[in-house]
Design an enzyme around this catalytic site. Structure first.
Site, PDB file in Angstrom:
ATOM      1  N   LEU A 174       0.670  -1.340  -0.188  1.00  0.00           N
ATOM      2  CA  LEU A 174       0.069  -0.044  -0.041  1.00  0.00           C
ATOM      3  C   LEU A 174       1.148   1.369   0.018  1.00  0.00           C
ATOM      4  CD1 LEU A 174      -2.840   1.664   0.314  1.00  0.00           C
ATOM      5  CD2 LEU A 174      -2.458   1.543   2.889  1.00  0.00           C
ATOM      6  N   TRP A 179       8.300   0.323   1.867  1.00  0.00           N
ATOM      7  CA  TRP A 179       8.332  -0.183   3.573  1.00  0.00           C
ATOM      8  C   TRP A 179       7.331  -1.332   3.765  1.00  0.00           C
ATOM      9  CZ3 TRP A 179      12.169   1.624   6.216  1.00  0.00           C
ATOM     10  CH2 TRP A 179      12.939   3.251   6.248  1.00  0.00           C
ATOM     11  N   ILE A 180       7.842  -2.274   2.882  1.00  0.00           N
ATOM     12  CA  ILE A 180       7.280  -3.075   3.063  1.00  0.00           C
ATOM     13  C   ILE A 180       7.562  -4.488   3.507  1.00  0.00           C
ATOM     14  CG2 ILE A 180       5.453  -5.344   1.117  1.00  0.00           C
ATOM     15  CD1 ILE A 180       5.126  -2.126   1.362  1.00  0.00           C
ATOM     16  N   THR A 181       6.621  -4.515   5.061  1.00  0.00           N
ATOM     17  CA  THR A 181       7.389  -5.522   6.038  1.00  0.00           C
ATOM     18  C   THR A 181       7.370  -7.383   4.503  1.00  0.00           C
ATOM     19  OG1 THR A 181       6.726  -5.218   7.339  1.00  0.00           O
ATOM     20  CG2 THR A 181       7.559  -7.955   7.415  1.00  0.00           C
ATOM     21  N   GLU A 195       1.691   1.936   9.707  1.00  0.00           N
ATOM     22  CA  GLU A 195       0.343   1.278   9.849  1.00  0.00           C
ATOM     23  C   GLU A 195      -0.655   2.539  10.461  1.00  0.00           C
ATOM     24  OE1 GLU A 195      -1.321  -2.526  10.770  1.00  0.00           O
ATOM     25  OE2 GLU A 195       0.233  -3.453   9.847  1.00  0.00           O
TER      26      GLU A 195
END
Length: 399
Positions: A130, A161-163, A378
């Site tokens: 996202l 910043w995508i885990t 988040e």
């Protein structure tokens, strides 16, 4: 473990079993090496399938071999995982709430059959795309696009910043469908003539998809973080999530994940408290344990009070979620409060440990560093403040 007002006395058998299993797993399989992983900037990937076998991924969902446990049980699981490290909870939270949940809620039967069993068992890893380089707190401004070409979509854009991106088999990517009509109710945060946001299941081995790792992090080091680059990535039409259009899709996923974060932060704070209390009782200075000093007792009393307040908020959220009364604003309050509590109390715990507290032999400074990420991702603390402000006044301060 700190449970000052006896909340765990009311747990059912299933919830106790999950709590005990998670604690045992953490103590035996993760905690001994987590400091080394934090220093090295690595995640124990050898445990991903084991976590799946134990039912740690989306256990509150039903069908497809998933346990369908209570929301309290799910929250307790997140609490116990983050008591070890935020990276461990992030693995379970992303896999379950941000990848499996949207497939379960909005996917086709074929998508569910293909992905939910494999993700639930940890045989496949997912990530959630996202956030973009220029669009964090305002995700509705996303620039990633999907263009219809025959029976496929071509995706272009970038996510950051995508885990788990560098190790993921599939990414749930949110993009603007340039072939679609605008959202009627305006939930896209865009005009009626603008392209609606759609969810796409993008296998990461497709041409045009790259997932580079982000290094040099000073926080959440025991977690794999990366980027998703989409350059003419072609995915079949059947990879579109059919059950949702608009920002409702990604935001509903974030509500699920933030619920887990509100519980997880309690675990991190509780672990800091336990380390500080044990140290204060064992550390002798000036002829006795430092726990006898009023300054140390005041810190422990305040820590216990703040953590207990956060626990009460988390348990109440579980009750509201079970009966279908939980709102995103409720979750914003809990995420905002509980992460702030963990952030503040981890610093106090580190202070109580003195010089020894800056080493990986003790967890508070590692939790303290991790909380800088959890405080931000988040939904930042400030954004959740404005969400509550709008709900309380009817005025959106960010518009």
């Amino acid at each position: 473990m700190l449970d000052y007002v006896g909340l765990e006395a009311d747990l059912g058998e299933e919830e106790r079993l999950i709590r005990d299993a998670a604690r045992e797993f953490v103590d035996e399989r993760v905690r001994p090496d987590i400091g080394d992983h934090f220093q090295a900037g690595t995640f124990p990937t050898d445990l991903i399938e084991e976590m799946g076998e134990m039912g740690f991924y989306a256990p509150n969902l039903d069908g497809y071999g998933l346990p369908n446990v209570s929301e309290t049980a799910y929250g307790i699981l997140m609490q116990e995982l983050e008591a070890c490290d935020s990276g461990l909870r992030s693995m379970a939270s992303v896999q379950g709430a941000l990848v499996m949940y949207p497939i379960h809620a909005y996917g086709s039967d074929e998508q569910k059959e293909r992905w939910l069993p494999a993700l639930g068992q940890g045989e496949a890893v997912g990530c959630f795309g996202l956030t973009e380089p220029d669009h964090g707190s305002d995700p509705a401004g996303m620039e990633t696009t999907a263009r219809k070409e025959g029976d496929a979509y071509v995706l272009d854009g970038s996510k950051t910043w995508i885990t788990n991106a560098p190790i993921a088999d599939v990414a749930v990517v949110w993009a603007r469908d340039e072939s679609g009509a605008g959202s009627v109710d305006g939930e896209d945060g865009a005009g009626a003539d603008e392209a609606p946001v759609r969810g796409f299941l993008v296998e990461t081995d497709r041409d045009g998809v790259t997932t580079n790792e982000i290094g040099d992090k000073l926080s959440l080091r025991a977690s794999i973080t990366g980027e998703i680059s989409l350059q003419g990535a072609r995915v079949p039409e059947e990879n579109v999530l059919p059950g949702v259009s608009g920002m409702k899709g990604p935001l509903s996923c974030l509500t699920q994940a933030r619920y887990g974060i509100a519980w997880g932060a309690v675990g991190a704070a509780r672990d800091c408290f336990e380390q500080a209390r044990e140290y204060a009782l064992d550390r002798d200075q000036f002829g006795g344990p430092i726990a006898r000093f009023q300054l140390q007792q005041e810190k422990l009393a305040e820590m216990a009070t703040q953590i207990t307040t956060a626990q009460l908020l988390a348990y109440r959220l579980a009750e509201l979620k079970e009966r279908g009364d939980l709102t995103p604003q409720h979750v914003s309050m809990a995420k905002r409060n509980n992460v702030r509590t963990a952030r503040d109390q981890s610093r106090v715990a580190r202070e109580m440990l003195g010089g020894n507290g800056i080493t990986t032999d003790y967890s508070p400074m590692r939790h303290m560093a991790n909380m800088e990420t959890v405080y931000t991702y988040e939904g930042t603390h400030d954004i959740h403040t404005l969400v509550l402000g709008e709900d309380l006044t009817g005025i959106a301060a960010y518009e």
